[in-house]
Design a protein around this motif. Sequence first.
Motif, mmCIF file in Angstrom:
data_model
loop_
_atom_site.group_PDB
_atom_site.id
_atom_site.type_symbol
_atom_site.label_atom_id
_atom_site.label_comp_id
_atom_site.label_asym_id
_atom_site.label_seq_id
_atom_site.Cartn_x
_atom_site.Cartn_y
_atom_site.Cartn_z
ATOM 1 N N ILE A 1 -8.677 19.691 9.669
ATOM 2 C CA ILE A 1 -7.972 19.025 10.760
ATOM 3 C C ILE A 1 -8.392 19.650 12.085
ATOM 4 C CG2 ILE A 1 -5.670 18.671 11.778
ATOM 5 C CD1 ILE A 1 -4.605 18.609 8.879
ATOM 6 N N THR A 2 -8.605 18.785 13.055
ATOM 7 C CA THR A 2 -8.947 19.271 14.395
ATOM 8 C C THR A 2 -7.900 18.753 15.378
ATOM 9 O OG1 THR A 2 -10.292 17.291 14.670
ATOM 10 C CG2 THR A 2 -11.458 19.313 14.051
ATOM 11 N N THR A 3 -7.812 19.397 16.555
ATOM 12 C CA THR A 3 -7.017 18.818 17.640
ATOM 13 C C THR A 3 -7.945 18.547 18.824
ATOM 14 O OG1 THR A 3 -6.335 20.938 18.591
ATOM 15 C CG2 THR A 3 -4.889 19.962 16.913
ATOM 16 N N LEU A 4 -7.503 17.627 19.669
ATOM 17 C CA LEU A 4 -8.406 17.064 20.685
ATOM 18 C C LEU A 4 -8.243 17.687 22.064
ATOM 19 C CD1 LEU A 4 -7.863 13.275 19.806
ATOM 20 C CD2 LEU A 4 -9.504 14.850 18.793
ATOM 21 N N GLY A 5 -7.448 18.725 22.186
ATOM 22 C CA GLY A 5 -7.234 19.327 23.505
ATOM 23 C C GLY A 5 -5.852 18.990 24.029
ATOM 24 N N ARG A 6 -5.315 19.862 24.889
ATOM 25 C CA ARG A 6 -3.957 19.661 25.389
ATOM 26 C C ARG A 6 -3.815 18.307 26.088
ATOM 27 N NH1 ARG A 6 -0.330 23.752 25.183
ATOM 28 N NH2 ARG A 6 0.998 21.928 25.080
ATOM 29 N N GLY A 7 -2.724 17.662 25.818
ATOM 30 C CA GLY A 7 -2.447 16.375 26.460
ATOM 31 C C GLY A 7 -3.274 15.220 25.927
ATOM 32 N N ALA A 8 -3.950 15.435 24.785
ATOM 33 C CA ALA A 8 -4.939 14.442 24.336
ATOM 34 C C ALA A 8 -4.365 13.306 23.488
ATOM 35 C CB ALA A 8 -6.071 15.129 23.599
ATOM 36 N N SER A 9 -3.056 13.227 23.355
ATOM 37 C CA SER A 9 -2.511 12.044 22.673
ATOM 38 C C SER A 9 -2.862 10.774 23.442
ATOM 39 C CB SER A 9 -0.994 12.145 22.535
ATOM 40 O OG SER A 9 -0.669 13.199 21.685
ATOM 41 N N ASP A 10 -2.990 10.899 24.760
ATOM 42 C CA ASP A 10 -3.443 9.757 25.570
ATOM 43 C C ASP A 10 -4.821 9.293 25.087
ATOM 44 O OD1 ASP A 10 -1.225 10.096 27.149
ATOM 45 O OD2 ASP A 10 -2.291 10.870 28.904
ATOM 46 N N THR A 11 -5.667 10.261 24.800
ATOM 47 C CA THR A 11 -7.027 9.950 24.340
ATOM 48 C C THR A 11 -6.974 9.242 22.992
ATOM 49 O OG1 THR A 11 -7.759 11.931 25.484
ATOM 50 C CG2 THR A 11 -9.323 10.940 23.941
ATOM 51 N N THR A 12 -6.138 9.747 22.076
ATOM 52 C CA THR A 12 -5.958 9.076 20.787
ATOM 53 C C THR A 12 -5.559 7.622 21.009
ATOM 54 O OG1 THR A 12 -5.144 11.141 19.803
ATOM 55 C CG2 THR A 12 -4.668 9.103 18.596
ATOM 56 N N ALA A 13 -4.623 7.406 21.924
ATOM 57 C CA ALA A 13 -4.093 6.058 22.143
ATOM 58 C C ALA A 13 -5.180 5.121 22.666
ATOM 59 C CB ALA A 13 -2.914 6.109 23.116
ATOM 60 N N GLY B 1 -0.600 11.549 17.389
ATOM 61 C CA GLY B 1 -1.645 11.729 18.400
ATOM 62 C C GLY B 1 -2.301 13.084 18.308
ATOM 63 N N PHE B 2 -3.410 13.262 19.081
ATOM 64 C CA PHE B 2 -3.898 14.618 19.364
ATOM 65 C C PHE B 2 -4.706 15.238 18.224
ATOM 66 C CE2 PHE B 2 -1.973 19.177 19.513
ATOM 67 C CZ PHE B 2 -2.833 19.670 20.491
ATOM 68 N N GLN B 3 -4.946 14.481 17.124
ATOM 69 C CA GLN B 3 -5.577 15.112 15.963
ATOM 70 C C GLN B 3 -6.557 14.192 15.257
ATOM 71 O OE1 GLN B 3 -2.494 14.810 12.530
ATOM 72 N NE2 GLN B 3 -1.368 15.189 14.409
ATOM 73 N N GLY B 4 -7.444 14.809 14.499
ATOM 74 C CA GLY B 4 -8.409 14.048 13.718
ATOM 75 C C GLY B 4 -8.939 14.900 12.581
ATOM 76 N N LEU B 5 -9.971 14.379 11.933
ATOM 77 C CA LEU B 5 -10.551 15.073 10.781
ATOM 78 C C LEU B 5 -12.038 15.305 11.031
ATOM 79 C CD1 LEU B 5 -9.727 15.950 7.847
ATOM 80 C CD2 LEU B 5 -10.782 13.801 7.096
ATOM 81 N N ALA B 6 -12.466 16.548 10.877
ATOM 82 C CA ALA B 6 -13.894 16.867 11.038
ATOM 83 C C ALA B 6 -14.623 16.622 9.718
ATOM 84 C CB ALA B 6 -14.054 18.322 11.469
ATOM 85 N N ASP B 7 -15.953 16.517 9.783
ATOM 86 C CA ASP B 7 -16.762 16.330 8.568
ATOM 87 C C ASP B 7 -16.523 17.450 7.557
ATOM 88 O OD1 ASP B 7 -17.909 13.974 9.142
ATOM 89 O OD2 ASP B 7 -19.773 14.816 9.970
ATOM 90 N N SER B 8 -16.159 18.616 8.051
ATOM 91 C CA SER B 8 -15.890 19.757 7.175
ATOM 92 C C SER B 8 -14.659 19.515 6.304
ATOM 93 C CB SER B 8 -15.648 21.000 8.032
ATOM 94 O OG SER B 8 -14.552 20.767 8.902
ATOM 95 N N GLY B 9 -13.893 18.463 6.619
ATOM 96 C CA GLY B 9 -12.657 18.205 5.878
ATOM 97 C C GLY B 9 -11.454 18.869 6.503
#
Length: 420
Positions: free
Chosen positions: A160-172, A150-158
């Motif tokens: 790794i980004t994170t989505l903010g504290r507690g954001a695994s809920d958002t990933t889900a 959870g909590f992470q993704g990939l930006a166009d720059s290549g």
Amino acid sequence: MTSELDASLTRGTRPVVVQKYGGSSLANAELIHNVAQRIIHRKGDRVDVVVVVSAMGDSTDKLIALAHAVTKGSKPDAREMDTLKSTGELVSSTLMAMALKSHGYDAISLSGPQAGIKTDTVHGSARIADINTRRLRDELDQGRIVIVAGFQGLADSGDITTLGRGASDTTAVALAVATSAERCEIYTDVDGIYTTDPRLTSKARKLAEISFLEMLEMAVLGAKMNPRSIELGLVYDMPIYVASSFSDEPGTLIHGGEYTMEVRKAVTGIAVDRNVAKITVRGVIDRPGVAAGLLQPLADEGISVDVIVQNASSEGTTDFTFTVTGADVQRASDVVRAQTRVEFAEVVTGTDLAKVSIVGTGMENAPGYAARMFSTLAEAGINIDMITTSEIRITTLIKRDEIQNAVQALHDAFELEKTD
Ligand code: ASP
Ligand code: MG
């Protein structure tokens, strides 16, 4: 999320269920083992299971503390920080896949980037732009349980980004939307959403269901749920089920549909925000542009202002009062004092305040709830400092040490311990 997300949808033959487990449910090897068993149990229902995990226990906090320790107080580099933080969820997702495999189940972990989660480039609080579910779908089609960090993704720059504290809920919730899941299940250390904080009254009752809009008001005002994930559920109409990972007690379904009960209470819950401060700017000349002049510098500093009241003016001057979170009060009053666009006599701050709100979609267009709330507080001897409302919420600002008194009186007055 963009419409490309809809285009990337491919439906498998089995229904998809997305489950998310929070950090406290994964804090050690024993707990990971237990959660693995719950996942296996769910998989037995002839569904495709996608599991989203948070980092173990408080390991994200530990990673952040390490970063600050090595930079000795200067701000750690944002790109490196995100890659560092993303490792917490890599630990829990890989361990979970190993645990499932040790039970003889086919499972695979995917990092956010491997799961096709694309974000913007705002390190530390990136937003999901799109999800390419091809890999995920392939793995599910081969009968695997897929564990996504959870909590992470990939930006166009290549990067790794994170989505903010507690954001695994958002990933889900985002993955549930992208895979057209039946629902998103969030398992945590609380067993559902209550009418109010159970520590404040023993009469607090677990709700079987709550609407997205009500949950947003409850979440913003203190109940423990990431508001972004609720917003996503609302926008894409993805039901979210919140329950305990430690028991089999039924939890709470957050949804956008009609309530099943025909007659239901207008007030669903009482939300509490314990840490509010107010700032009063006295002797402001009453002319156009004053509110903007005072609030713009605060916005520029990233300070969010909540309840705002401007008094009726007398002799050409007025008082202007607004609230901020307790953590921002010093900075906010400094900013107001330092601005030069609006003349004022003095800035006074008040701390130790709290917001207590009644929340319920049934209050919409129904008069009388405000009056009942205010008379209940009056009878309990509680002074209301400020009042603000939305369509489905009435908020009062009171002294922090009156929270318990207020919540108990309101919970009784609106009969929230009863189910209908
Ligand atoms: N581990 C991350 C955090 O603590 C994300 C999450 O728990 O949802 O913020
Ligand atoms: Mg966490």
